[in-house]
Design an enzyme around this catalytic site. Structure first.
Site, PDB file in Angstrom:
ATOM      1  N   TYR A 155       0.833  -1.219   0.000  1.00 30.89           N
ATOM      2  CA  TYR A 155       0.000   0.000   0.000  1.00 30.89           C
ATOM      3  C   TYR A 155       0.863   1.264   0.000  1.00 30.89           C
ATOM      4  O   TYR A 155       0.685   2.157  -0.842  1.00 30.89           O
ATOM      5  CB  TYR A 155      -0.931  -0.026   1.218  1.00 30.89           C
ATOM      6  CG  TYR A 155      -1.800   1.215   1.313  1.00 30.89           C
ATOM      7  CD1 TYR A 155      -2.937   1.349   0.523  1.00 30.89           C
ATOM      8  CD2 TYR A 155      -1.468   2.257   2.177  1.00 30.89           C
ATOM      9  CE1 TYR A 155      -3.723   2.494   0.594  1.00 30.89           C
ATOM     10  CE2 TYR A 155      -2.250   3.400   2.254  1.00 30.89           C
ATOM     11  CZ  TYR A 155      -3.379   3.516   1.457  1.00 30.89           C
ATOM     12  OH  TYR A 155      -4.144   4.655   1.535  1.00 30.89           O
ATOM     13  N   LYS A 159       1.298   4.178  -2.950  1.00 29.34           N
ATOM     14  CA  LYS A 159       0.999   5.594  -2.748  1.00 29.34           C
ATOM     15  C   LYS A 159       2.217   6.483  -3.066  1.00 29.34           C
ATOM     16  O   LYS A 159       2.056   7.642  -3.446  1.00 29.34           O
ATOM     17  CB  LYS A 159       0.471   5.827  -1.334  1.00 29.34           C
ATOM     18  CG  LYS A 159      -0.910   5.182  -1.108  1.00 29.34           C
ATOM     19  CD  LYS A 159      -1.952   5.734  -2.074  1.00 29.34           C
ATOM     20  CE  LYS A 159      -3.340   5.187  -1.837  1.00 29.34           C
ATOM     21  NZ  LYS A 159      -4.362   5.788  -2.700  1.00 29.34           N
TER      22      LYS A 159
HETATM   23  N1  LIG Z   1      -8.761   6.535   5.292  1.00 26.28           N
HETATM   24  C1  LIG Z   1      -7.479   6.804   5.421  1.00 26.28           C
HETATM   25  O1  LIG Z   1      -6.919   6.809   6.541  1.00 26.28           O
HETATM   26  C2  LIG Z   1      -6.652   7.172   4.217  1.00 26.28           C
HETATM   27  C3  LIG Z   1      -5.390   7.740   4.424  1.00 26.28           C
HETATM   28  C4  LIG Z   1      -4.607   8.074   3.312  1.00 26.28           C
HETATM   29  C5  LIG Z   1      -5.103   7.856   2.035  1.00 26.28           C
HETATM   30  N2  LIG Z   1      -6.336   7.290   1.881  1.00 26.28           N
HETATM   31  C6  LIG Z   1      -6.784   7.092   0.511  1.00 26.28           C
HETATM   32  O2  LIG Z   1      -8.017   7.787   0.322  1.00 26.28           O
HETATM   33  C7  LIG Z   1      -8.825   7.058  -0.616  1.00 26.28           C
HETATM   34  C8  LIG Z   1     -10.158   6.733   0.018  1.00 26.28           C
HETATM   35  O3  LIG Z   1      -9.937   6.031   1.238  1.00 26.28           O
HETATM   36  P1  LIG Z   1     -11.120   5.460   2.124  1.00 26.28           P
HETATM   37  O4  LIG Z   1     -10.645   5.454   3.530  1.00 26.28           O
HETATM   38  O5  LIG Z   1     -12.410   6.101   1.780  1.00 26.28           O
HETATM   39  O6  LIG Z   1     -11.100   3.932   1.602  1.00 26.28           O
HETATM   40  P2  LIG Z   1     -12.254   2.861   1.389  1.00 26.28           P
HETATM   41  O7  LIG Z   1     -11.565   1.552   1.281  1.00 26.28           O
HETATM   42  O8  LIG Z   1     -13.312   3.030   2.429  1.00 26.28           O
HETATM   43  O9  LIG Z   1     -12.877   3.285  -0.003  1.00 26.28           O
HETATM   44  C9  LIG Z   1     -12.268   2.961  -1.207  1.00 26.28           C
HETATM   45  C10 LIG Z   1     -13.311   2.977  -2.276  1.00 26.28           C
HETATM   46  O10 LIG Z   1     -12.692   2.546  -3.493  1.00 26.28           O
HETATM   47  C11 LIG Z   1     -13.506   1.557  -4.082  1.00 26.28           C
HETATM   48  N3  LIG Z   1     -12.711   0.659  -4.904  1.00 26.28           N
HETATM   49  C12 LIG Z   1     -11.841  -0.291  -4.481  1.00 26.28           C
HETATM   50  N4  LIG Z   1     -11.338  -0.948  -5.538  1.00 26.28           N
HETATM   51  C13 LIG Z   1     -11.892  -0.385  -6.637  1.00 26.28           C
HETATM   52  C14 LIG Z   1     -11.768  -0.640  -8.016  1.00 26.28           C
HETATM   53  N5  LIG Z   1     -10.968  -1.611  -8.480  1.00 26.28           N
HETATM   54  N6  LIG Z   1     -12.470   0.125  -8.880  1.00 26.28           N
HETATM   55  C15 LIG Z   1     -13.310   1.095  -8.413  1.00 26.28           C
HETATM   56  N7  LIG Z   1     -13.481   1.365  -7.117  1.00 26.28           N
HETATM   57  C16 LIG Z   1     -12.771   0.625  -6.236  1.00 26.28           C
HETATM   58  C17 LIG Z   1     -14.137   0.846  -2.898  1.00 26.28           C
HETATM   59  O11 LIG Z   1     -15.271   0.084  -3.296  1.00 26.28           O
HETATM   60  C18 LIG Z   1     -14.469   2.010  -1.987  1.00 26.28           C
HETATM   61  O12 LIG Z   1     -15.696   2.614  -2.310  1.00 26.28           O
HETATM   62  C19 LIG Z   1      -7.999   5.855  -1.023  1.00 26.28           C
HETATM   63  O13 LIG Z   1      -7.243   6.179  -2.167  1.00 26.28           O
HETATM   64  C20 LIG Z   1      -7.088   5.662   0.153  1.00 26.28           C
HETATM   65  O14 LIG Z   1      -5.924   4.961  -0.205  1.00 26.28           O
HETATM   66  C21 LIG Z   1      -7.118   6.947   2.925  1.00 26.28           C
END
Ligand SMILES: NC(=O)c1ccc[n+]([C@@H]2O[C@H](COP(=O)([O-])OP(=O)(O)OC[C@H]3O[C@@H](n4cnc5c(N)ncnc54)[C@H](O)[C@@H]3O)[C@@H](O)[C@H]2O)c1
Length: 249
Positions: A155, A159
């Site tokens: 992961y 990123k």
């Molecule tokens: N929550 C955190 O702490 C955090 C921190 C840093 C970065 N992020 C990034 O922010 C973004 C959103 O995070 P989140 O916490 O809402 O994550 P999450 O896992 O709750 O949501 C991810 C979304 O992406 C969708 N998804 C997964 N695979 C997919 C695919 N192949 N095609 C289309 N959609 C797909 C999922 O169904 C989901 O709706 C991500 O890129 C994550 O890496 C999150």
């Protein structure tokens, strides 16, 4: 209404932070396309309840045909694509595993969605943005790349790739008027991920911040709207850390 009538695609927008981006841009007047492998009906209804227009598209961003159909359906419904929010990622479903326990299949799946997905979605929207002479691509990175996180190699590495992709694509597309920037959120309580993170790790993350509180999806919406709007027109190739000062770069 900083995004009045702009057409904004948010991938991975069915839940979590992507859902918040979709609602946030709708409040600024955008027409919103939510792309996800999950059912997009609930978020589309939420956006419509705000009085905005929304389209849900079933799309796996790691599949080229799906991303091409995403762009085609967005153009068929709204006639243009102003912003691509590359937010979909394999994230909350992941279990942290040490080097020797990480499977090759899991490594490959993370790279296929978190990196190939960005590449395919950018290619899908590029012809429309180029024809318009302007576009904004917002890639979602993560503070994990800046911090380095054990047992989360695939992961955090993916990123880091998002940051490199952002810089290189921005250099490539500047002459077309297409801006490419990234947001690196810190650990954000986005729903599903809370189930996988022990409370003591959350406390330690909060303590390490300059602003000592939990991050929530709405903490990221202002930055997303800024990068989507004309307010950021002279910015490209940049990655904005939005993590309460947990990291600096
Ligand atoms: N929550 C955190 O702490 C955090 C921190 C840093 C970065 N992020 C990034 O922010 C973004 C959103 O995070 P989140 O916490 O809402 O994550 P999450 O896992 O709750 O949501 C991810 C979304 O992406 C969708 N998804 C997964 N695979 C997919 C695919 N192949 N095609 C289309 N959609 C797909 C999922 O169904 C989901 O709706 C991500 O890129 C994550 O890496 C999150």
């Amino acid at each position: 209404m900083r995004l009045k009538d702009r057409v904004v695609i948010v991938t991975g927008g069915a839940q979590g932070i992507g859902r918040a981006y979709g609602l946030g841009v709708a409040r600024e007047g955008a027409r919103v396309v939510i792309a996800d492998i999950l059912d997009t009906t609930p978020v589309v209804k939420e956006i419509e309840a705000l009085g905005a227009q929304a389209l849900g598209v079933e799309c796996d961003v790691s599949r080229e045909a799906d991303t091409q159909r995403l762009a085609t359906e967005a153009l068929a419904r709204f006639g243009r694509i102003d912003v691509l929010g590359n937010n979909a990622a394999v994230y909350s479903v992941l279990t942290r595993r040490p080097l020797m326990e990480l499977t090759v299949d899991e490594w490959d799946r993370v790279m296929a969605v978190n990196l190939r997905g960005l590449f395919l979605c950018a290619r899908a929207v590029f012809p429309a943005m180029k024809a318009q002479g302007k576009g904004k691509i917002i890639n979602i990175a993560s503070s994990t790349f800046f911090k380095g996180v054990p047992n989360f190699l695939h992961y955090a590495t993916s990123k880091g790739g998002v940051v490199g992709f952002t810089r290189s694509l921005a250099r490539e597309l500047g002459d077309c008027g297409i801006r490419v920037n990234a947001i690196a959120p810190g650990f954000t309580e986005s729903g599903e991920n809370v189930k996988n993170i022990p409370a003591e790790r959350v406390r330690a993350t909060v303590e390490a911040r300059m602003l000592k509180r939990v991050e929530v999806p709405d903490d990221l919406v202002g930055t997303f709207v800024f990068l989507a709007s004309d307010d950021s027109d002279f910015m490209t190739g940049q990655t904005l850390l939005v993590d309460g000062g947990g990291n600096v770069h």
